[in-house]
Design a protein around this motif. Structure first.
Motif, mmCIF file in Angstrom:
data_model
loop_
_atom_site.group_PDB
_atom_site.id
_atom_site.type_symbol
_atom_site.label_atom_id
_atom_site.label_comp_id
_atom_site.label_asym_id
_atom_site.label_seq_id
_atom_site.Cartn_x
_atom_site.Cartn_y
_atom_site.Cartn_z
ATOM 1 N N ARG A 131 17.377 26.547 30.550
ATOM 2 C CA ARG A 131 16.706 25.892 31.698
ATOM 3 C C ARG A 131 15.294 25.540 31.338
ATOM 4 N N LYS A 132 14.842 25.903 30.252
ATOM 5 C CA LYS A 132 13.345 25.899 29.735
ATOM 6 C C LYS A 132 13.318 25.017 28.505
ATOM 7 N N VAL A 133 14.532 24.413 27.883
ATOM 8 C CA VAL A 133 14.498 23.477 26.885
ATOM 9 C C VAL A 133 14.423 22.099 27.062
ATOM 10 N N ASN A 134 13.657 21.529 26.278
ATOM 11 C CA ASN A 134 13.421 20.011 26.108
ATOM 12 C C ASN A 134 14.509 19.453 25.139
ATOM 13 N N TRP A 135 15.610 19.032 25.698
ATOM 14 C CA TRP A 135 16.540 18.652 25.042
ATOM 15 C C TRP A 135 16.222 17.180 24.185
ATOM 16 N N ASN A 136 15.237 16.591 24.495
ATOM 17 C CA ASN A 136 14.791 15.323 23.843
ATOM 18 C C ASN A 136 14.607 15.330 22.373
ATOM 19 N N ILE A 137 14.291 16.512 22.057
ATOM 20 C CA ILE A 137 14.081 16.562 20.701
ATOM 21 C C ILE A 137 15.249 16.337 19.760
ATOM 22 N N TYR A 138 16.471 16.302 20.380
ATOM 23 C CA TYR A 138 17.653 16.244 19.686
ATOM 24 C C TYR A 138 18.342 15.092 19.927
ATOM 25 N N LYS A 139 17.522 14.172 20.770
ATOM 26 C CA LYS A 139 18.215 12.960 21.196
ATOM 27 C C LYS A 139 18.701 12.187 19.938
ATOM 28 N N ASP A 140 19.970 11.832 19.946
ATOM 29 C CA ASP A 140 20.715 11.209 19.045
ATOM 30 C C ASP A 140 20.725 11.698 17.581
ATOM 31 N N LYS A 141 20.435 12.993 17.657
ATOM 32 C CA LYS A 141 20.398 13.723 16.078
ATOM 33 C C LYS A 141 21.712 14.611 16.029
ATOM 34 N N VAL A 142 22.368 14.675 17.127
ATOM 35 C CA VAL A 142 23.654 15.666 17.167
ATOM 36 C C VAL A 142 25.069 14.979 17.583
ATOM 37 N N ASP A 143 25.961 15.148 16.574
ATOM 38 C CA ASP A 143 27.124 14.591 16.753
ATOM 39 C C ASP A 143 28.101 15.497 18.028
ATOM 40 N N ILE A 144 27.994 16.695 18.029
ATOM 41 C CA ILE A 144 28.782 17.480 18.973
ATOM 42 C C ILE A 144 27.759 18.355 19.552
ATOM 43 N N VAL A 145 27.791 18.674 21.093
ATOM 44 C CA VAL A 145 27.317 19.552 21.954
ATOM 45 C C VAL A 145 28.276 20.547 22.212
ATOM 46 N N HIS A 146 28.453 21.822 21.850
ATOM 47 C CA HIS A 146 29.426 22.609 22.743
ATOM 48 C C HIS A 146 29.130 23.791 23.056
ATOM 49 N N GLY A 147 29.740 24.485 24.214
ATOM 50 C CA GLY A 147 29.387 25.604 24.695
ATOM 51 C C GLY A 147 30.188 26.163 25.733
ATOM 52 N N GLY A 148 30.076 27.364 26.153
ATOM 53 C CA GLY A 148 30.744 27.894 27.254
ATOM 54 C C GLY A 148 29.990 28.488 28.430
ATOM 55 N N PRO A 149 29.683 27.474 29.300
ATOM 56 C CA PRO A 149 28.536 27.875 30.649
ATOM 57 C C PRO A 149 29.412 29.235 31.195
ATOM 58 N N PRO A 150 28.348 30.203 31.716
ATOM 59 C CA PRO A 150 29.040 31.340 32.289
ATOM 60 C C PRO A 150 30.210 31.212 33.262
ATOM 61 N N CYS A 151 31.229 31.872 32.934
ATOM 62 C CA CYS A 151 32.437 31.721 33.723
ATOM 63 C C CYS A 151 32.400 32.595 35.185
ATOM 64 N N GLN A 152 31.617 33.537 35.204
ATOM 65 C CA GLN A 152 31.780 34.452 36.272
ATOM 66 C C GLN A 152 31.936 33.851 37.574
ATOM 67 N N PRO A 153 30.979 32.520 37.994
ATOM 68 C CA PRO A 153 31.102 31.825 39.496
ATOM 69 C C PRO A 153 32.718 31.357 39.651
ATOM 70 N N PHE A 154 33.611 31.405 38.706
ATOM 71 C CA PHE A 154 34.985 30.890 38.909
ATOM 72 C C PHE A 154 36.179 31.957 38.764
ATOM 73 N N SER A 155 35.593 33.019 37.832
ATOM 74 C CA SER A 155 36.637 33.988 37.488
ATOM 75 C C SER A 155 37.166 34.827 38.649
#
Length: 403
Positions: A131-155
């Motif tokens: 929530r605190k990261v400025n992702w614009n520093i990676y704009k158009d510099k990364v091919d893939i973004v991957h991750g597993g947002p926390p699953c507990q809200p749906f488990s």
């Protein structure tokens, strides 16, 4: 006011100066009973009152063989909600270049830094909170973004509050993707997110927020890829270039496991020959002697759960029976095989070490986890199974390189 711990399976609230843990009295009593019995047994072992009952096991399973190291494909990847590094490892083995990892839980920094040999590891509430990261520093510099947002809200193991859960980070995942504008994003979660109850959630936080992407959704089971565990997950894969999505094919199973869960006398003629390699059962993988029965492990739970720092991977009372049928004890996991051997389990069942649990999740033993036992188990239980991540990574790379 809720205390934010969005990687924790248990909601935590503050009532005055006290922390209140949102689990049922029945489940709390169950954990306490298991913990008390385990503690008494361990004290007896440490005092030399009980002899070790099993030799130190020598596993017959190497997850690296399920994900052969591929040459560099020239693609870069960044991970969010990195945990113990399951997605990171799978993508590395598939030939991707690691750019950075972000994770809220601080102990993960030691794990990821050691194994990824990277300085771009950001963990803890100061640098790893997405929530605190400025992702614009990676704009158009990364091919893939991957991750597993926390699953507990749906488990199904949780309260399933969806968007109302403090741990819902899907909005942050979408914000990061929209800022970085990668060629592809990959998001993993529990099957519960596909429940009709969450249709509006998926539409709002994924489909409507990521309008620059053409998205496909599919399920994967770890045992279909040679990992000895019951673990189904859903993947959302989005391509910024729609024609590339048309070239994408979700991974096909490489293994079959219909032979498991049956005793050795079960007629082979009743098993359908798929031509696929057979997934090993847990006992076979861990190098244990045959008892005439083997099976997949029940889904490993995260040990970042509950009021106590648990050393159990048990996720249900039904799971206890399944482990028992294999004569394996899922509680009181030890930090090494030597300690597990010296600490007899109930009914003379085999006691697991963290190395064994890592294998059951699909991590090779070369992947070293940092922290106390409960922290290691938490990292393992929260992670995507690396061989599963590997096959997704390979399929995405194939879609991007096809002309």
């Amino acid at each position: 006011m809720p205390i934010t711990q969005y990687q924790n399976n248990t909601s935590i609230y503050k009532k005055g100066d006290q922390k209140v843990y949102d689990i049922t009295d029945e489940k709390r009593a169950w954990y306490r009973k298991i913990s008390h019995e385990s503690r008494l047994s361990k004290l007896s072992a440490e005092e030399g009152l009980i002899d070790s009952i099993h030799e130190i096991n020598k596993p017959r399973f190497d997850p690296d063989l399920l994900m052969p190291q591929l040459e560099s494909n020239g693609l870069t990847a960044i991970s969010l909600f990195s945990g113990g590094g399951g997605l990171d490892l799978g993508f590395l083995r598939a030939g991707y270049q690691h750019i950075a990892s972000y994770e809220l839980i601080l102990i993960c920094k030691d794990t990821l830094t050691t194994n990824l040999e990277s300085t771009n590891i950001y963990c803890g509430p100061d640098e790893g909170d997405v929530r605190k990261v400025n992702w614009n520093i990676y704009k158009d510099k990364v091919d893939i973004v991957h991750g597993g947002p926390p699953c507990q809200p749906f488990s199904v193991a949780g309260s399933r509050k969806g968007a109302d859960d403090e741990r819902n980070m899907w909005g942050e995942f979408s914000r990061a993707v929209n800022a970085m504008k990668p060629r592809v994003f990959i998001a993993e979660n529990v099957l519960g997110i596909l429940n009709p109850k969450f249709n509006d959630f998926v539409k709002k936080y994924i489909l409507n927020e990521l309008t620059d992407y053409s998205i496909t959704t599919f399920k994967m089971h770890t045992a279909d890829y040679g990992v000895p565990q019951i673990r189904e997950r859903v993947f959302f894969v989005g391509f910024r270039n729609k024609p590339r999505l048309n070239k994408f094919t979700p991974p096909s199973p490489t293994h079959t496991w219909d032979h498991l869960g049956k005793n050795d006398s079960y007629p082979n003629c009743l098993l359908f020959d798929t031509g696929l390699e057979k997934t090993k059962g847990v006992r076979d993988c861990l190098g244990l002697h045959s008892i005439g029965f083997d099976n997949l492990a029940p889904t490993i739970r995260s040990a970042f759960t509950g009021k106590r720092n648990t050393t159990s991977i048990l996720n249900s009372t039904a799971g206890q029976k399944s482990w028992g049928d294999m004569q394996i004890w899922p509680n009181g996991i030890q930090s090494s095989r030597e300690k597990a051997s010296a600490f007899p389990a109930k009914n003379k069942h085999f006691r697991l070490s963290v190395q064994d649990v890592g294998l059951i999740q699909g991590f090779p033993e070369s992947w070293k986890f940092a922290g106390a036992v409960y922290q290691v188990l938490g990292q393992i239980g929260n992670s995507v199974s690396p061989p599963v991540a590997y096959h997704v990574a390979v399929s995405v790379a194939n879609a991007l390189k096809n002309t």
